[in-house]
Design a protein around this motif. Structure first.
Motif, short mmCIF file in Angstrom:
data_model
loop_
_atom_site.label_atom_id
_atom_site.label_comp_id
_atom_site.label_asym_id
_atom_site.label_seq_id
_atom_site.Cartn_x
_atom_site.Cartn_y
_atom_site.Cartn_z
N ARG A 188 0.82 -1.21 0.00
CA ARG A 188 0.00 0.00 0.00
C ARG A 188 0.86 1.26 0.00
O ARG A 188 0.53 2.24 -0.67
CB ARG A 188 -0.95 -0.03 1.20
CG ARG A 188 -1.97 -1.16 1.08
CD ARG A 188 -2.84 -1.30 2.31
NE ARG A 188 -3.75 -0.16 2.38
CZ ARG A 188 -4.46 0.12 3.47
NH1 ARG A 188 -4.36 -0.61 4.55
NH2 ARG A 188 -5.27 1.16 3.46
N GLY A 234 1.44 7.24 -6.33
CA GLY A 234 0.22 7.98 -6.63
C GLY A 234 -0.81 7.15 -7.37
O GLY A 234 -1.60 7.67 -8.15
N GLU A 288 0.87 4.19 -2.77
CA GLU A 288 0.69 5.59 -2.37
C GLU A 288 1.83 6.46 -2.88
O GLU A 288 1.60 7.56 -3.40
CB GLU A 288 0.56 5.72 -0.85
CG GLU A 288 -0.70 5.13 -0.27
CD GLU A 288 -1.97 5.91 -0.60
OE1 GLU A 288 -1.89 7.10 -0.94
OE2 GLU A 288 -3.05 5.30 -0.52
N GLU A 289 3.06 6.00 -2.73
CA GLU A 289 4.22 6.77 -3.18
C GLU A 289 4.19 6.99 -4.69
O GLU A 289 4.63 8.03 -5.18
CB GLU A 289 5.52 6.07 -2.80
CG GLU A 289 5.87 6.19 -1.34
CD GLU A 289 6.15 7.62 -0.90
OE1 GLU A 289 6.83 8.36 -1.64
OE2 GLU A 289 5.68 8.01 0.18
#
Length: 112
Positions: A19, A26, A23-24
């Protein structure tokens, strides 16, 4: 490209790694809860995603993958956004070495 799906429990450090990578980068994703410690056991359908019944598993446009490192590398290479791995061979090898060391020797101390 479709939205990736991550299968696993939000309490799992390995699911959290996947996750965080998403997230990193995007990348939007869907988390499908799978509790491998549930009283009823691992859901039968899940073995189609992860034959050993571990978490996480991952799916993107019909491509299924399991094992955190493989998923993280795939996400880094398949999606736009900042590169999360060094491009050059030696720094990339060192990253893989440190990741392997932490997983093999430090997991129990750090997580349990």
């Amino acid at each position: 490209m479709g939205k990736p799906v991550v299968y696993g429990a939000d309490y799992s450090v390995y699911v959290r790694i996947v996750r965080l990578v998403l997230e990193e980068k995007g990348v939007g994703y869907e988390l499908v809860p799978v509790d491998i410690f549930a009283a009823d056991g691992i859901p039968g359908w899940y073995f189609e995603h992860q034959p050993f019944g571990r978490i996480p598993a991952f799916e993107h446009d019909g491509f299924r993958l399991y094992e955190t490192g493989a998923i993280a590398r795939y996400v880094d290479e398949a999606f736009g956004g900042p590169a999360l791995q060094p491009v050059e061979a030696r720094p990339r090898a060192r990253l893989n070495q440190i990741t392997g060391l932490l997983d093999a020797y430090a997991y129990r101390t750090m997580v349990w």
